[in-house]
Design a protein around this motif. Sequence first.
Motif, PDB file in Angstrom:
ATOM      1  N   HIS A   1       6.119 -23.707 -34.065  1.00 36.93           N
ATOM      2  CA  HIS A   1       7.451 -24.278 -33.873  1.00 36.93           C
ATOM      3  C   HIS A   1       8.502 -23.167 -33.814  1.00 36.93           C
ATOM      4  O   HIS A   1       9.398 -23.188 -32.952  1.00 36.93           O
ATOM      5  CB  HIS A   1       7.776 -25.241 -35.016  1.00 36.93           C
ATOM      6  N   GLU A   2       8.385 -22.196 -34.690  1.00 35.60           N
ATOM      7  CA  GLU A   2       9.338 -21.094 -34.713  1.00 35.60           C
ATOM      8  C   GLU A   2       9.262 -20.266 -33.435  1.00 35.60           C
ATOM      9  O   GLU A   2      10.291 -19.760 -32.941  1.00 35.60           O
ATOM     10  CB  GLU A   2       9.079 -20.200 -35.934  1.00 35.60           C
ATOM     11  N   GLN A   3       8.074 -20.113 -32.877  1.00 37.03           N
ATOM     12  CA  GLN A   3       7.956 -19.401 -31.603  1.00 37.03           C
ATOM     13  C   GLN A   3       8.741 -20.120 -30.507  1.00 37.03           C
ATOM     14  O   GLN A   3       9.419 -19.490 -29.692  1.00 37.03           O
ATOM     15  CB  GLN A   3       6.480 -19.279 -31.203  1.00 37.03           C
ATOM     16  N   ARG A   4       8.651 -21.438 -30.481  1.00 36.16           N
ATOM     17  CA  ARG A   4       9.392 -22.213 -29.481  1.00 36.16           C
ATOM     18  C   ARG A   4      10.906 -22.109 -29.700  1.00 36.16           C
ATOM     19  O   ARG A   4      11.673 -22.033 -28.735  1.00 36.16           O
ATOM     20  CB  ARG A   4       8.937 -23.683 -29.522  1.00 36.16           C
ATOM     21  N   ILE A   5      11.324 -22.100 -30.951  1.00 41.86           N
ATOM     22  CA  ILE A   5      12.751 -21.957 -31.249  1.00 41.86           C
ATOM     23  C   ILE A   5      13.256 -20.605 -30.750  1.00 41.86           C
ATOM     24  O   ILE A   5      14.352 -20.498 -30.169  1.00 41.86           O
ATOM     25  CB  ILE A   5      13.020 -22.110 -32.758  1.00 41.86           C
ATOM     26  N   ARG A   6      12.472 -19.544 -30.957  1.00 44.09           N
ATOM     27  CA  ARG A   6      12.853 -18.221 -30.464  1.00 44.09           C
ATOM     28  C   ARG A   6      12.999 -18.233 -28.940  1.00 44.09           C
ATOM     29  O   ARG A   6      13.949 -17.671 -28.386  1.00 44.09           O
ATOM     30  CB  ARG A   6      11.815 -17.175 -30.874  1.00 44.09           C
ATOM     31  N   ALA A   7      12.056 -18.894 -28.271  1.00 43.48           N
ATOM     32  CA  ALA A   7      12.097 -18.969 -26.804  1.00 43.48           C
ATOM     33  C   ALA A   7      13.359 -19.686 -26.329  1.00 43.48           C
ATOM     34  O   ALA A   7      13.987 -19.272 -25.340  1.00 43.48           O
ATOM     35  CB  ALA A   7      10.860 -19.682 -26.284  1.00 43.48           C
ATOM     36  N   LEU A   8      13.730 -20.737 -27.011  1.00 45.41           N
ATOM     37  CA  LEU A   8      14.865 -21.550 -26.585  1.00 45.41           C
ATOM     38  C   LEU A   8      16.210 -20.905 -26.915  1.00 45.41           C
ATOM     39  O   LEU A   8      17.254 -21.398 -26.466  1.00 45.41           O
ATOM     40  CB  LEU A   8      14.778 -22.937 -27.224  1.00 45.41           C
ATOM     41  N   ASN A   9      16.175 -19.820 -27.676  1.00 50.23           N
ATOM     42  CA  ASN A   9      17.418 -19.126 -28.025  1.00 50.23           C
ATOM     43  C   ASN A   9      17.496 -17.735 -27.407  1.00 50.23           C
ATOM     44  O   ASN A   9      18.362 -16.936 -27.781  1.00 50.23           O
ATOM     45  CB  ASN A   9      17.559 -19.038 -29.543  1.00 50.23           C
ATOM     46  N   LEU A  10      16.610 -17.446 -26.469  1.00 49.44           N
ATOM     47  CA  LEU A  10      16.628 -16.136 -25.821  1.00 49.44           C
ATOM     48  C   LEU A  10      17.903 -15.954 -24.998  1.00 49.44           C
ATOM     49  O   LEU A  10      18.278 -16.839 -24.213  1.00 49.44           O
ATOM     50  CB  LEU A  10      15.421 -15.997 -24.886  1.00 49.44           C
ATOM     51  N   PRO A  11      18.586 -14.820 -25.152  1.00 55.99           N
ATOM     52  CA  PRO A  11      19.731 -14.532 -24.279  1.00 55.99           C
ATOM     53  C   PRO A  11      19.240 -14.196 -22.874  1.00 55.99           C
ATOM     54  O   PRO A  11      18.220 -13.517 -22.701  1.00 55.99           O
ATOM     55  CB  PRO A  11      20.383 -13.323 -24.946  1.00 55.99           C
ATOM     56  N   ILE A  12      19.926 -14.707 -21.865  1.00 57.95           N
ATOM     57  CA  ILE A  12      19.535 -14.440 -20.483  1.00 57.95           C
ATOM     58  C   ILE A  12      20.305 -13.203 -20.011  1.00 57.95           C
ATOM     59  O   ILE A  12      21.456 -13.282 -19.571  1.00 57.95           O
ATOM     60  CB  ILE A  12      19.831 -15.649 -19.578  1.00 57.95           C
ATOM     61  N   ASN A  13      19.634 -12.059 -20.145  1.00 60.49           N
ATOM     62  CA  ASN A  13      20.241 -10.785 -19.745  1.00 60.49           C
ATOM     63  C   ASN A  13      19.138  -9.842 -19.290  1.00 60.49           C
ATOM     64  O   ASN A  13      17.995 -10.271 -19.095  1.00 60.49           O
ATOM     65  CB  ASN A  13      21.047 -10.190 -20.906  1.00 60.49           C
TER      66      ASN A  13
ATOM     67  N   ALA B   1       8.435 -11.416 -24.157  1.00 53.91           N
ATOM     68  CA  ALA B   1       7.054 -10.942 -24.320  1.00 53.91           C
ATOM     69  C   ALA B   1       6.692 -10.686 -25.777  1.00 53.91           C
ATOM     70  O   ALA B   1       5.505 -10.634 -26.130  1.00 53.91           O
ATOM     71  CB  ALA B   1       6.841  -9.682 -23.496  1.00 53.91           C
ATOM     72  N   LYS B   2       7.702 -10.528 -26.642  1.00 48.99           N
ATOM     73  CA  LYS B   2       7.451 -10.251 -28.056  1.00 48.99           C
ATOM     74  C   LYS B   2       7.158 -11.517 -28.864  1.00 48.99           C
ATOM     75  O   LYS B   2       6.723 -11.431 -30.019  1.00 48.99           O
ATOM     76  CB  LYS B   2       8.663  -9.553 -28.675  1.00 48.99           C
ATOM     77  N   ILE B   3       7.376 -12.683 -28.275  1.00 53.06           N
ATOM     78  CA  ILE B   3       7.290 -13.934 -29.040  1.00 53.06           C
ATOM     79  C   ILE B   3       5.863 -14.268 -29.431  1.00 53.06           C
ATOM     80  O   ILE B   3       5.609 -14.788 -30.523  1.00 53.06           O
ATOM     81  CB  ILE B   3       7.925 -15.086 -28.237  1.00 53.06           C
ATOM     82  N   ASN B   4       4.903 -13.950 -28.551  1.00 53.51           N
ATOM     83  CA  ASN B   4       3.504 -14.292 -28.829  1.00 53.51           C
ATOM     84  C   ASN B   4       2.629 -13.115 -28.422  1.00 53.51           C
ATOM     85  O   ASN B   4       2.833 -12.522 -27.362  1.00 53.51           O
ATOM     86  CB  ASN B   4       3.122 -15.562 -28.062  1.00 53.51           C
ATOM     87  N   SER B   5       1.639 -12.793 -29.257  1.00 55.73           N
ATOM     88  CA  SER B   5       0.801 -11.615 -29.018  1.00 55.73           C
ATOM     89  C   SER B   5      -0.546 -11.944 -28.387  1.00 55.73           C
ATOM     90  O   SER B   5      -1.387 -11.056 -28.223  1.00 55.73           O
ATOM     91  CB  SER B   5       0.564 -10.865 -30.335  1.00 55.73           C
ATOM     92  N   HIS B   6      -0.771 -13.200 -28.018  1.00 54.54           N
ATOM     93  CA  HIS B   6      -2.056 -13.573 -27.420  1.00 54.54           C
ATOM     94  C   HIS B   6      -2.277 -12.820 -26.114  1.00 54.54           C
ATOM     95  O   HIS B   6      -1.335 -12.574 -25.351  1.00 54.54           O
ATOM     96  CB  HIS B   6      -2.095 -15.084 -27.174  1.00 54.54           C
TER      97      HIS B   6
ATOM     98  N   THR C   1      12.583 -22.444 -20.241  1.00 53.63           N
ATOM     99  CA  THR C   1      11.443 -23.358 -20.114  1.00 53.63           C
ATOM    100  C   THR C   1      10.216 -22.628 -19.582  1.00 53.63           C
ATOM    101  O   THR C   1       9.083 -23.015 -19.882  1.00 53.63           O
ATOM    102  CB  THR C   1      11.802 -24.543 -19.197  1.00 53.63           C
ATOM    103  N   ALA C   2      10.423 -21.578 -18.814  1.00 54.21           N
ATOM    104  CA  ALA C   2       9.288 -20.757 -18.394  1.00 54.21           C
ATOM    105  C   ALA C   2       8.581 -20.174 -19.612  1.00 54.21           C
ATOM    106  O   ALA C   2       7.342 -20.075 -19.656  1.00 54.21           O
ATOM    107  CB  ALA C   2       9.761 -19.646 -17.462  1.00 54.21           C
ATOM    108  N   VAL C   3       9.346 -19.792 -20.618  1.00 52.79           N
ATOM    109  CA  VAL C   3       8.768 -19.198 -21.834  1.00 52.79           C
ATOM    110  C   VAL C   3       8.072 -20.275 -22.672  1.00 52.79           C
ATOM    111  O   VAL C   3       6.952 -20.069 -23.150  1.00 52.79           O
ATOM    112  CB  VAL C   3       9.833 -18.461 -22.659  1.00 52.79           C
ATOM    113  N   THR C   4       8.728 -21.427 -22.854  1.00 52.18           N
ATOM    114  CA  THR C   4       8.071 -22.495 -23.626  1.00 52.18           C
ATOM    115  C   THR C   4       6.826 -22.985 -22.891  1.00 52.18           C
ATOM    116  O   THR C   4       5.830 -23.344 -23.529  1.00 52.18           O
ATOM    117  CB  THR C   4       9.032 -23.667 -23.879  1.00 52.18           C
ATOM    118  N   GLY C   5       6.873 -22.980 -21.563  1.00 44.11           N
ATOM    119  CA  GLY C   5       5.681 -23.352 -20.799  1.00 44.11           C
ATOM    120  C   GLY C   5       4.556 -22.356 -21.012  1.00 44.11           C
ATOM    121  O   GLY C   5       3.395 -22.738 -21.206  1.00 44.11           O
TER     122      GLY C   5
END
Length: 341
Positions: free
Chosen positions: A80-92, A100-105, A149-153
């Motif tokens: 859940h926290e990974q998704r929250i990070r994705a949804l708060n990413l600044p677009i810059n 790319a830092k959100i998940n290490s898989h 949404t690309a990141v949450t996807g």
Amino acid sequence: MRTLIKWAGGKTSELETIKKYMPETFNRIVEPFVGGGALFLDMESTKTLANDFSPELIKFYEIVGTADFFLLKEIISKLHEQRIRALNLPINGGFLEEAAKINSHKSFNQYLDREIKSKIKRIAKINMARAITGDSPLSDEEVAIQYRTAVTGALYYVYREIYNDAHQAQALDVNHIAYWYVVKQLAFSGMTRYSTSGKFNVPYAGISYDSRSLVHNLEIMESAHNAPFYQSTEFRTGDFEKFFEEFDYFDVDDFIFVDPPYDDGFTKYNSKGDFTREDQIRLRDTIKKSSAKVMLLVKQTDFITSLYESDFNIQTFNKNYSVNLKNRNKQDVQHLIITNY
């Protein structure tokens, strides 16, 4: 108590109708196809037998009742926290690097690249269509939503890959069930569908599910974990006929609520195949062997009616079916309450 998991074909909205036709007295509630468990959780009976042919669903229910629940909660909360990070990413300019830092898989960057390219094409297509009609292009915020949404996807497809690996290995450990649960919450329309190779292949539900919380059910799960009725519930997994046989077709003072896969529409409820008409006949014959009070709730078809009209009581009611993937279900269909009492 409300349900613990989103489940296609769940019966929460039918509880009032079910209770209307339930027997006035009974000793034990029996559910051969427990699914989302709307009835047994609502009734909070200390005498319940619950079965399903999904080992993952039953393992989920079992884990909720044990100390392993707290590890399940920890894993779900992390995702859940990974998704929250994705949804708060600044677009810059640093968007991709931070994403790319959100998940290490090992597969995350591959999925992220694919989803970003897909969104770039989608943004261009939308803007072209808007230009033709004289409308303004997507705003900066609308573009930001597409990129996030690309990141949450991408996260969803990582979760799905991890789940599929565990599913095919039949791990049935806490990690397996945590990813199973998360994928079920985020898959398009909450669908369950597997490829011919046995892999779960429902896509991410997209922007409309970005706001979906993975932790909103953790509180009710913990309530179930602490509830005496839940701790006393017996769970089984397997074919319904074997379940009936194990308990000698149940006792005269039992109430059996049967919510089987429908005769058409959503028949593929797991990775092993369809619930066929031969299975529907086998279910009817199994029910006839029981001395318990039995209620069956099912979508009306001519075939189902022909199976039960001679030896059972049948009532009809309408419901609006909420899932309509590839138009496989009409939105307004007639359902049957079938009883042997």
